[in-house]
Design an enzyme around this catalytic site. Structure first.
Site, short mmCIF file in Angstrom:
data_model
loop_
_atom_site.label_atom_id
_atom_site.label_comp_id
_atom_site.label_asym_id
_atom_site.label_seq_id
_atom_site.Cartn_x
_atom_site.Cartn_y
_atom_site.Cartn_z
CD1 TRP A 33 0.51 -0.64 3.29
CD2 TRP A 33 -0.23 1.31 3.29
NE1 TRP A 33 0.88 -0.09 4.62
CE2 TRP A 33 0.38 1.27 4.34
CE3 TRP A 33 -0.86 2.70 3.17
CZ2 TRP A 33 0.87 2.17 5.34
CZ3 TRP A 33 -0.51 3.59 4.07
CH2 TRP A 33 0.07 3.29 5.22
CG ASP A 34 4.93 0.60 0.98
OD1 ASP A 34 4.79 0.31 -0.04
OD2 ASP A 34 5.60 0.31 1.87
CD GLU A 88 1.88 -3.97 8.87
OE1 GLU A 88 1.55 -4.13 7.63
OE2 GLU A 88 3.00 -4.41 9.11
CE LYS A 111 6.16 -3.41 11.08
NZ LYS A 111 5.75 -4.55 10.13
CD GLN A 112 4.30 0.99 9.11
OE1 GLN A 112 4.65 -0.14 8.85
NE2 GLN A 112 3.89 1.56 8.08
#
Length: 762
Positions: free
Chosen positions: A354-355, A481, A593-594
């Site tokens: 998706w990035d 995630e 996580k991010q």
């Protein structure tokens, strides 16, 4: 962040240089010295053979294999994976002198030097081979991929004796016999093997993948003044063995001109056969290929360069990033995507995530319109696969995959493949961003509107109304995630609302501007007006978890009540966490996580107040562990905006040199392509202060303390905008003189060819 640089390559503003060979960095260097042209990619391995650790990687965009694991599964969980497959080694070379084969793992060499020239795209490697029989031979290897004739590549080898007459036996071929490293098996069946001798030597061989039946035909013309030529034809390779009589101090050159032709789809069969039929005809030479490459890269640097004064490491780093982005994708092949490692390695199976739309697309929107358009066209080309995936998940419309090569979902981890909606909303975001920058109404009518409608259908059937009458999404996973099966993830809900609202607007716009086009799309997919009414209600009642008193957007329902973990207190030996913590332990706290909420605040920056940005940054920043290489750039960009300049630079610290300095200790697996794109964003959106989600473009530049100045370019409205920032002033102009309206430090400015100057505002 406990990440430190592993310095190896020399610092040079325009070159990547390896002086002396260290086997410990062999596979890292293979990744860094990868060449690509979007159509194909080749790692920087030693073509003459090497018995040490290596990954002989040769890849083609859209050439992949498929496996079907032998295990049971529930409905909705994919039962196969697809992966970019290692292909023909068209650089295959072997060299012998007096019965000794050249092998840098055991041979004695001196003056080793390898250089990737970012101005020409040429990779060179030179050294002196001291043979066991006492001969000294200077060798120069050059390789080059055409950026315009993307099926074409070339190799040049120059041999020079430094110690009298020498007989060199050189074998040059095309080899499909390498194993795919990730599966430890060879995945090709070969045919059409041929070798012929005349004025030049010609080679040809076709490989067909075992399961997917994709084809690669590789051909080569070898130009060499040699004797005693011998053909070598084996089951998976063809080669010519040649003898060369070297005289002292008299260089001898061998040139191999290569064409690699791929067959990805049945409808390409006729074109493929036509190309194969003439593949052995000479249509280019090394010098013309080099000249075209220099011209291509001159144009890239003219329109896309970033110049940093006072920081040679990051100057080299960002130019390497820009170079790799254009190597990975530049609009050469319609309907392909960008894998997480590009065409530089096998990690992540060559899948796109998706990035692509959230990290890579901005780079291309401001540097290469055709590439940006092609990225989105890939999503249209694979719309039917997204429709099938939606059915598998009991949804209508289109559910885009979290990881894919062909458009099919390739991730067999159900918690990602089934719970992450952000691939679909990222496609909607990409369409919105592309249209906003280019006002391409034809794209919207021909492709965009249909995709938007199908994404909304999925969002309308994947979500539901709560007992209180609010609409939202349950049992999902957002960008973070480390949080699984959560309800009403803020990012997911916000992006769904955006997608509903944008699609409703585009339905109205297209119907008003071109009723025939509107009817063509809506009739084809049986769109009904009642769907639009339902989407409007869902948008209006979307549950966005926001707390007015604190100005905080809650990442998901219950996040604020989770047990807290001080991420800075986690022992360094626990990293990476996936290897040292049980899987469920990762999910039982508020560690991120991010960026999740902060990612949302970057994508739609103008929608949030400074007070909201500050509150959410301060809350979420110290909960993020940055287990994703994409993560620090988001924090750096927002920190720059909030005036936290030291913090912004600290997060920026390894952005441009993630792979050059092997920060994650995994560069050997391939380059971090989307992280490379994030490095560009870190400078342009971070220090440059570019914002593109509002009515027009705005710039709020800052400058790192140790930089004297920096200059960047963005392509916008058929213009190239040049921005130069020093600690005293900001200078902006257009190159063609087309008037462009932007905001600078909050004030409207009309740019022209005459330089606009204003004082720097710290």
């Amino acid at each position: 962040m406990a990440k430190v640089a592993d310095k190896y390559f020399e610092i040079d503003q325009w070159k990547i240089i390896e002086n002396g060979y260290n086997p410990a960095y062999g596979e890292v260097a293979e990744s860094v010295f990868s060449l690509g042209n979007e159509y194909m990619g080749i790692r920087g391995f030693f073509e003459e053979g090497y018995s040490g650790k290596k990954l002989i990687g040769s890849y083609f965009n859209g050439i992949y294999e498929q496996t079907k694991p032998d295990y049971g599964h529930y409905k909705g969980i994919v039962d196969f994976t697809e992966y970019m497959v290692n292909s023909v080694n068209w650089l295959y070379t072997r060299m012998e002198v007096d019965g000794e084969q050249l092998d840098l793992a055991v041979s004695e060499v001196e003056d080793f030097r390898r250089v990737l020239d970012l101005k020409t795209g040429v990779l060179t490697r030179s050294f002196v081979w001291n043979t066991k029989s006492g001969k000294k031979i200077r060798l120069l290897f050059e390789r080059l991929l055409s950026m315009t004739k993307v099926t074409c590549a070339a190799q040049k080898i120059t041999m020079e004796s430094l110690s009298g007459a020498v007989t060199v036996q050189l074998t040059s071929g095309l080899d499909f016999s390498e194993k795919h490293q990730m599966t430890d098996e060879n995945l090709w069946k070969c045919s059409r093997e041929n070798v012929s001798f005349g004025e030049v030597i010609t080679l040809g061989i076709e490989g067909t993948t075992l399961q997917t039946k994709k084809k690669v035909y590789s051909s080569a013309i070898i130009e060499a003044d040699c004797s005693n030529v011998k053909e070598i034809v084996q089951e998976q390779s063809v080669a010519a063995q040649m003898d060369f009589e070297l005289k002292e101090k008299t260089p001898v050159t061998v040139v191999k001109l290569v064409k690699n032709i791929t067959l990805k789809d049945e409808e390409e069969q006729a074109t493929y056969e036509e190309q194969v039929a003439v593949a052995d005809q000479k249509t280019f030479d090394y010098d013309s290929l080099l000249s075209e490459s220099v011209e291509f890269w001159n144009d890239v640097w003219k329109h896309s360069d970033i110049v940093i004064e006072g920081d040679d490491e990051n100057q080299q780093g960002i130019r390497f990033c820009i170079f790799q982005m254009f190597q990975t994708y530049h609009g050469a092949v319609k309907g392909t995507n960008i894998g997480a490692k590009g065409l530089t390695g096998e990690a992540y199976n060559g899948n796109a995530f998706w990035d692509t739309e959230t990290y890579c697309l901005p780079f291309f929107l401001f540097n290469n319109k055709e590439a940006a358009k092609n990225l989105l066209y890939f999503r249209y080309k694979t719309l039917d696969e997204a429709r099938e995936r939606a059915k598998m998940l009991d949804c209508k419309g289109a559910f885009y995959p979290i990881a894919t090569i062909s458009g099919k979902e390739c991730c067999n981890l159900w918690q990602h493949a089934s719970l992450q909606l952000q691939a679909s909303t990222a496609v909607a975001y990409g369409i919105w961003f592309y249209e906003k920058i280019y006002q391409d109404r034809d794209f919207m009518k021909n492709y965009g509107l249909e995709m938007l409608i199908e994404i909304c259908r999925m969002l309308a059937t994947r979500g539901d109304f709560s007992a209180e009458g609010k609409y939202g999404y349950y049992c999902v996973m957002g960008p973070d995630e480390f949080q699984m099966m959560v309800n009403n993830n803020c990012y997911t809900n916000y992006m769904a609302k955006f997608t509903f609202d944008y699609t409703l607007k585009k339905l109205g716009d297209v119907e008003r501007d071109d009723e025939a086009a509107y009817k063509k799309v809506t009739d084809a997919i049986h769109f009904e007006e009642k769907e639009a009414v339902a989407w409007a209600e869902m948008s209006e009642k979307m549950d966005i978890p926001y707390h007015e008193d604190t100005k905080l957007f809650e990442q998901h329902e219950g996040f604020f009540k989770l047990p807290h973990v001080e991420v800075d207190e986690i022992p360094v030996e626990d990293f990476p966490l996936y290897h040292h913590w049980t899987y469920d332990r990762i999910y039982r706290n508020d560690m991120i996580k991010q960026p999740d909420v902060l990612m949302l605040m970057l994508l739609f920056n103008s929608k949030f107040t400074r007070e909201q940005l500050e509150a959410n940054y301060d809350y979420y920043e110290h909960r993020c562990i940055h287990e994703s290489s994409l993560s620090p750039s988001v924090h750096s960009i927002l920190a720059s905006q909030l005036g936290k300049h030291k913090e912004a630079y600290d997060f920026f610290g390894f952005a441009t040199r993630m792979d050059l300095d092997n920060y994650n200790r995994n560069t050997r697996e391939g380059l971090h392509t989307t992280s490379i794109a994030a490095a560009w964003m870190n400078i342009i959106y971070g220090f440059g202060g570019l914002r593109s989600d509002g009515e027009g473009l705005s710039l709020n530049p800052s400058i790192p303390e140790n930089w004297k100045s920096y200059t960047f370019k963005i392509n916008y409205q058929d213009e190239t905008i040049d921005v130069t920032v020093t600690k005293e002033k900001v200078e902006i102009k257009t190159e063609k003189g087309i008037p462009v309206s932007i905001n600078v430090y909050g004030k409207p400015v009309e740019l022209t060819k005459d330089t606009f100057t204003c004082p720097y505002q710290a």
